[in-house]
Structure formats: structure tokens, C-alpha cells
Design an enzyme around this catalytic site. Structure first.
Site, short mmCIF file in Angstrom:
data_model
loop_
_atom_site.label_atom_id
_atom_site.label_comp_id
_atom_site.label_asym_id
_atom_site.label_seq_id
_atom_site.Cartn_x
_atom_site.Cartn_y
_atom_site.Cartn_z
N ASP B 7 -56.32 -67.85 -56.48
CA ASP B 7 -56.89 -66.47 -56.66
C ASP B 7 -56.00 -65.70 -56.80
O ASP B 7 -56.03 -64.68 -56.18
CB ASP B 7 -58.10 -66.04 -55.29
CG ASP B 7 -58.85 -65.33 -55.50
OD1 ASP B 7 -59.11 -64.99 -56.88
OD2 ASP B 7 -59.29 -64.13 -54.85
N GLU B 67 -58.76 -69.07 -61.42
CA GLU B 67 -60.18 -69.66 -62.26
C GLU B 67 -60.15 -69.77 -63.84
O GLU B 67 -59.24 -68.76 -63.88
CB GLU B 67 -61.30 -68.42 -61.51
CG GLU B 67 -62.22 -68.61 -62.13
CD GLU B 67 -62.91 -67.54 -61.16
OE1 GLU B 67 -63.88 -66.13 -62.06
OE2 GLU B 67 -62.82 -66.76 -59.98
N ASP B 140 -59.43 -66.02 -45.56
CA ASP B 140 -58.28 -65.69 -46.53
C ASP B 140 -58.17 -66.36 -47.85
O ASP B 140 -58.23 -65.09 -48.75
CB ASP B 140 -57.49 -66.51 -45.26
CG ASP B 140 -56.32 -64.92 -45.05
OD1 ASP B 140 -57.36 -63.91 -44.90
OD2 ASP B 140 -55.44 -64.87 -43.95
#
Lengths: 163, 163
Positions: B7, B67, B140
């Protein structure tokens, strides 16, 4: 003082290395990195990173100067600009070379005296300032050289990055 | 098969490594990289790159999943997203690990069965799927783990980057 300007991208990256000796600016090297267009984005970023890192290693600039960009033409374009910028900034940071940023307006002002100059006018002034005979040389890396020239003329946001 | 989800970001980067054994998914490692907030952007990108590279080296994933982002909240945010993505993609590419991309909708669908699930619902399902007891662990790196889980469930745009 030796300055390396970078014009980042994900398909084509210009770079230009300039020495400032007193008030004189001397072209040291310039060129364009063009990863194979059919490569995936990660593969192109790898090529760009490796080639930029090799230029930084070869010429040991004291400062790397890049354009401070606020917006692309749409979100997708802005994300691409960011991807290219990330790689350019990293190639300087990994060699502990400080990075200075200048807006396009400041770069145009520093090279032509006009913040709204055309790309063509900037190119022409870059050739004049650096006494470049071969117009293709300037063509390839004019934007990167213009940013390097701008750093020679102005003090900018060195080390002053903020989100 | 071992998958690493990332991420990306320029202030905080989540990562999660998952093993797929038959239909079972096993949590291998996860965490968040947080460069010092007062560092310059290039310095933060350097920290992120070095730490991500070290995770890739340590766990040798077969695929890195990130992503697929189309737009940030405004141009400045899109450029930041790009900067973070560029570093994440590079850390995979330099180790010749293929990269797969998934839209947020696909990630939500793969983890919760609902393409419009909330962040909270995704986190909860990530914990359930990977049998994570400690809610802080999931907190996290939940988004990174969700992307890794998504890759286990779906085939995506591996190596299929186009501008």
C-alpha cells in the site's frame, strides 16, 4: 559548482549536467533516457532508475534540480508525473545529492527573462547560454538543461520539500 | 505461492506477505514503513525504497501486488500517489519480481464480497481470513494484506502495465 537537471517521465527522461564557473555556464553532458516503449511500467522505471543513477555516479553533481509540478492534465497524467518524479528524486537521494525544485515559470524566467516563454524560446536560449552548436543536442534535453541553468541563476527550494 | 502486497505512499507505506498453500492463506509478515515526517521528500523516498527492497529481499515474493489507482483527491494528491507508486513498483522491478495491479473495488470484492465495503469491513475480513489475533497487526498493514489476498483470489493485470 556542478548541477544536474532532470526532466522526469515514465516514457522519456531528459537530463543535463552543467558546470558553473564564475558567471560562466559550461555544458558537461546531456541526453535522453528512452526505455523500450513496449516494456511494462515497472520495467521502464527500472531502466530509468538505473540510467539516471549511472549519470549521477559518472558526473557527481553537487545538486540535482527538477521541476516543481503542481498538476498534470488530469488525474491519470498527474499520477504518471508522480511516478517519474519519484524515480528521479530517488536517484539523487540514494547518492545523497540534495534536490532543488523550481516551478516552470521560474525556469522560463531564468532562461529567457519571460515567465510565459514558449518551449521553443526556452530551447533557443538554452543553446545560446551553453553555446550548443548542434540543435539536436538541445532538443534532447533542453528542459533538463533549462532547470539546471535556473538553479545556477536562482536559489530555490533545496532540501525544502513539503507535501 | 508467496505474494507481497504494498500500500504505497510518501509518508507511510504498508506491506504484507502472504503464502497461498492450496486454498489456505497464511500470514508471513506485515508492517508499516514510516519515514521520519520532518525529512525531505527525497529522503523519505530513500527510506521507503531501502526498507521495501529489504522486505522483498528477505521474503522473496513471487509476485508484488499493488492498487491500481486512477485518481487522487486533486492533482497534488495524484502526484504524491504517483511518487509513492513509482518507488513501490521500482522496488519490485529491480528484483525482477512481476507486479500485479488491482482496483480498490476488486480488492474489496475479493476480501469482503462487496465492492463498496468500508475500510473497517476490509480490515475485519483480512483478520478473519489470515487468522490474525492482534488487531494492531491488521491495522498496520490491512490494505497491503487485502491486496495480497485479492491476488490469491483473482488473476489480475500481471505484467500488463500500460500508460
Amino acid at each position: 559548482m556542478r548541477i544536474m537537471g532532470i526532466d522526469p517521465g515514465t516514457r522519456s527522461v531528459g537530463y543535463g549536467v552543467v558546470d558553473k564557473e564564475g558567471s560562466r555556464l559550461i555544458l558537461v553532458a546531456c541526453g535522453t533516457i528512452r526505455p523500450r516503449p513496449k516494456e511494462t511500467l515497472p520495467a521502464r522505471l527500472k531502466t530509468i532508475f538505473e540510467e539516471l543513477s549511472s549519470v549521477v555516479r559518472e558526473y557527481s553533481p553537487e545538486v540535482v534540480a527538477v521541476e516543481d509540478v503542481f498538476a498534470g492534465k488530469g488525474s491519470k497524467s498527474s499520477i504518471k508525473i508522480g511516478e517519474g518524479r519519484g524515480i528521479a528524486l530517488l536517484s539523487a537521494a540514494l547518492k545523497d545529492v540534495p534536490v532543488a525544485e523550481y516551478t516552470a515559470t521560474k525556469v522560463k524566467m531564468a532562461t529567457t527573462g519571460n515567465g510565459h516563454a514558449t518551449k521553443e524560446q526556452v530551447k533557443k536560449m538554452v543553446s545560446t547560454i551553453l553555446r550548443i552548436q548542434d540543435s539536436r543536442t538541445a532538443e534532447d534535453a533542453a528542459d533538463a538543461l533549462a532547470i539546471a541553468i535556473c538553479h545556477c541563476h536562482r536559489s530555490g527550494k533545496t532540501h525544502g520539500f513539503e507535501d
